[in-house]
Design a protein around this motif. Structure first.
Motif, PDB file in Angstrom:
ATOM      1  N   ALA A   1     -18.197 -20.853  -2.595  1.00  0.00           N
ATOM      2  CA  ALA A   1     -17.351 -19.837  -3.225  1.00  0.00           C
ATOM      3  C   ALA A   1     -16.889 -18.799  -2.209  1.00  0.00           C
ATOM      4  O   ALA A   1     -15.706 -18.426  -2.173  1.00  0.00           O
TER       5      ALA A   1
ATOM      6  N   LYS B   1     -13.887 -19.379  -0.013  1.00  0.00           N
ATOM      7  CA  LYS B   1     -12.574 -19.162  -0.631  1.00  0.00           C
ATOM      8  C   LYS B   1     -12.299 -17.675  -0.872  1.00  0.00           C
ATOM      9  O   LYS B   1     -11.152 -17.221  -0.784  1.00  0.00           O
ATOM     10  N   ILE B   2     -13.339 -16.929  -1.186  1.00  0.00           N
ATOM     11  CA  ILE B   2     -13.176 -15.512  -1.528  1.00  0.00           C
ATOM     12  C   ILE B   2     -12.898 -14.661  -0.297  1.00  0.00           C
ATOM     13  O   ILE B   2     -12.030 -13.775  -0.311  1.00  0.00           O
TER      14      ILE B   2
ATOM     15  N   GLN C   1      -9.312 -14.233   0.976  1.00  0.00           N
ATOM     16  CA  GLN C   1      -8.508 -13.413   0.066  1.00  0.00           C
ATOM     17  C   GLN C   1      -8.763 -11.927   0.302  1.00  0.00           C
ATOM     18  O   GLN C   1      -7.831 -11.118   0.319  1.00  0.00           O
TER      19      GLN C   1
ATOM     20  N   GLU D   1      -9.677 -12.498  -9.401  1.00  0.00           N
ATOM     21  CA  GLU D   1      -9.406 -13.438  -8.307  1.00  0.00           C
ATOM     22  C   GLU D   1     -10.699 -14.034  -7.753  1.00  0.00           C
ATOM     23  O   GLU D   1     -10.817 -15.257  -7.579  1.00  0.00           O
ATOM     24  N   ALA D   2     -11.662 -13.179  -7.471  1.00  0.00           N
ATOM     25  CA  ALA D   2     -12.938 -13.657  -6.924  1.00  0.00           C
ATOM     26  C   ALA D   2     -13.744 -14.398  -7.983  1.00  0.00           C
ATOM     27  O   ALA D   2     -14.366 -15.431  -7.700  1.00  0.00           O
TER      28      ALA D   2
ATOM     29  N   ARG E   1     -12.701 -16.169 -10.404  1.00  0.00           N
ATOM     30  CA  ARG E   1     -12.165 -17.529 -10.580  1.00  0.00           C
ATOM     31  C   ARG E   1     -12.694 -18.469  -9.502  1.00  0.00           C
ATOM     32  O   ARG E   1     -12.939 -19.652  -9.770  1.00  0.00           O
ATOM     33  N   GLU E   2     -12.857 -17.957  -8.293  1.00  0.00           N
ATOM     34  CA  GLU E   2     -13.391 -18.798  -7.216  1.00  0.00           C
ATOM     35  C   GLU E   2     -14.854 -19.145  -7.468  1.00  0.00           C
ATOM     36  O   GLU E   2     -15.286 -20.277  -7.227  1.00  0.00           O
TER      37      GLU E   2
ATOM     38  N   LYS F   1     -14.877 -21.866 -10.055  1.00  0.00           N
ATOM     39  CA  LYS F   1     -14.465 -23.182  -9.558  1.00  0.00           C
ATOM     40  C   LYS F   1     -15.628 -23.974  -8.980  1.00  0.00           C
ATOM     41  O   LYS F   1     -15.594 -25.206  -8.966  1.00  0.00           O
TER      42      LYS F   1
END
Length: 387
Positions: free
Chosen positions: A93, A96-97, A100, A325-326, A328-329, A332
């Motif tokens: 995670a 990806k975070i 951003q 935003e975070a 959602r990561e 996922k």
């Protein structure tokens, strides 16, 4: 008056507001309303306006000069390093975070953030921070590990009130992961204690998941009215069925899949989802309807951010973790979100749990630690009985 060349006066390029903030931080140990503070602030202000270089005001000590230098660097540098220490299963995670957040900070502050990251078993990570791993931000499996760092004097009391949602950034539940097709027909908690069932679960002295699993096993008895004697008997049998106790959640997953050991892996739901996404072995899994809420906290390591001059960016990053935003990561890769907007978006993604209990229902972390995980407490007693 002695002339100071321009290269010694670079700090004068600071905006007035930055100068005032800088000077104020130099005298934080003094009471703002004291005569001494006012006088020193006035002298410092005059010194800055006259171009007196760092170290010329009141013969400041080497320690104070070092603090001044750190403050100036953190305010003016085009890049800053942030040290993140987290438990193993969050890595996918954060990969990806972090980009951003880096892009957001660059847009808003014009500063590049370089992350130094460390991932491992939650309890081991907490101990590493205590032993000198200079984390600015910690994301750990359980609040007890953060409290351990607090007790060592690195995190200030009240950390669980500094961020949204009591500083709980992700949630999960416990899953029973079996071989494809579930050949041993493992469906309930009771099945784990049956003769001949080999259970893989991490060690609760080193792994956050290991502690969550132990507490889940105990709570599945006591939370439906069973006695503590019945709980001890049941948990003891499950650990007798455990041939190995890996150090971390990730190591437990590798033991089950890569080494082919065990009939069932007691795992984070998010780890099960992540393993499926990355093709780390086919399996079936069950989310029991009676389950434990696994609450994962994040915290600022106050002593280290003060030392590094990184409090502003560390706090901004920690707060960013709670944004949609975070969240959602995190979702996922299998975590249950704490943001309600995202929770509604992914409601059908996660099986429903009919009855969810928490560590609070078991007495809270202080009591849980002393009762189950201290030296010679219930877990050690259960392990001794296996020999």
């Amino acid at each position: 008056m002695k002339y100071f060349p321009p290269e010694k006066l670079k700090f004068l390029k600071l905006a007035n507001s930055e100068i005032l903030g800088f000077v104020s931080q130099l005298f934080l140990p003094l009471k703002p309303t004291s005569t001494k503070t006012s006088a020193l602030l006035m002298v410092a202000g005059v010194g800055l306006s006259l171009g007196i270089p760092n170290g010329a005001i009141a013969n400041t000590s080497p320690t104070l000069q070092s603090q001044q230098k750190t403050l100036l660097i953190s305010q003016k540098s085009n890049n800053v390093q942030l040290n993140l220490v987290s438990f193993s299963v969050t890595q996918a995670a954060y990969e990806k975070i972090i980009p951003q957040f880096v892009a957001k900070w660059k847009r808003e502050k014009g500063q590049d953030v370089v992350f130094k990251q460390s991932y491992g078993a939650s309890g081991s990570q907490a101990q590493a921070v205590i032993n000198g791993l200079e984390a600015d931000v910690v994301g750990l499996s359980l609040a007890l590990d953060v409290k351990t760092i607090q007790d060592a004097g690195l995190i200030e009391a009240g950390w669980d009130r500094e961020l949204p949602n009591g500083s709980i950034v992700t949630r999960s539940v416990v899953a029973l992961e079996t071989r494809p097709g579930n050949p041993k027909n493992i469906q309930t908690w009771a099945d784990l204690a049956k003769p001949g069932i080999k259970v893989i679960t991490p060690h609760p002295k080193t792994s956050g998941l290991g502690r969550w699993n132990f507490l889940t096993l105990w709570g599945t008895v006591t939370q439906i009215g069973g006695s503590e004697n019945k709980a001890r008997e049941y948990v003891s049998q499950v650990y007798k069925n455990s041939p190995i106790l890996p150090k971390s959640a990730r190591e437990a997953t590798e033991t089950f899949f890569k080494k082919g050991q065990g009939d069932v892996l007691i795992n984070y739901e998010n780890e099960v989802i992540w393993a499926k996404q990355t093709g780390q072995g086919a399996s079936s899994y069950v989310i029991p309807k009676l389950n434990l809420s696994i609450d994962n906290p994040v915290a600022i390591v106050d002593k280290n951010v003060n030392k590094h001059g990184t409090r502003e960016v560390a706090e901004a990053f920690a707060e960013f973790l709670f944004t949609p935003e975070a969240q959602r990561e995190f979702t996922k890769v299998g975590f249950r979100p704490v943001d309600q907007t995202v929770a509604r978006e992914v409601e059908k993604q996660f099986p429903k749990v009919d009855r969810l209990f928490s560590v609070v229902d078991l007495g809270g972390w202080n009591r849980v630690q002393k009762k189950f995980f201290d030296n010679k407490a219930i877990f050690d007693q259960i392990q001794s009985s296996k020999r």
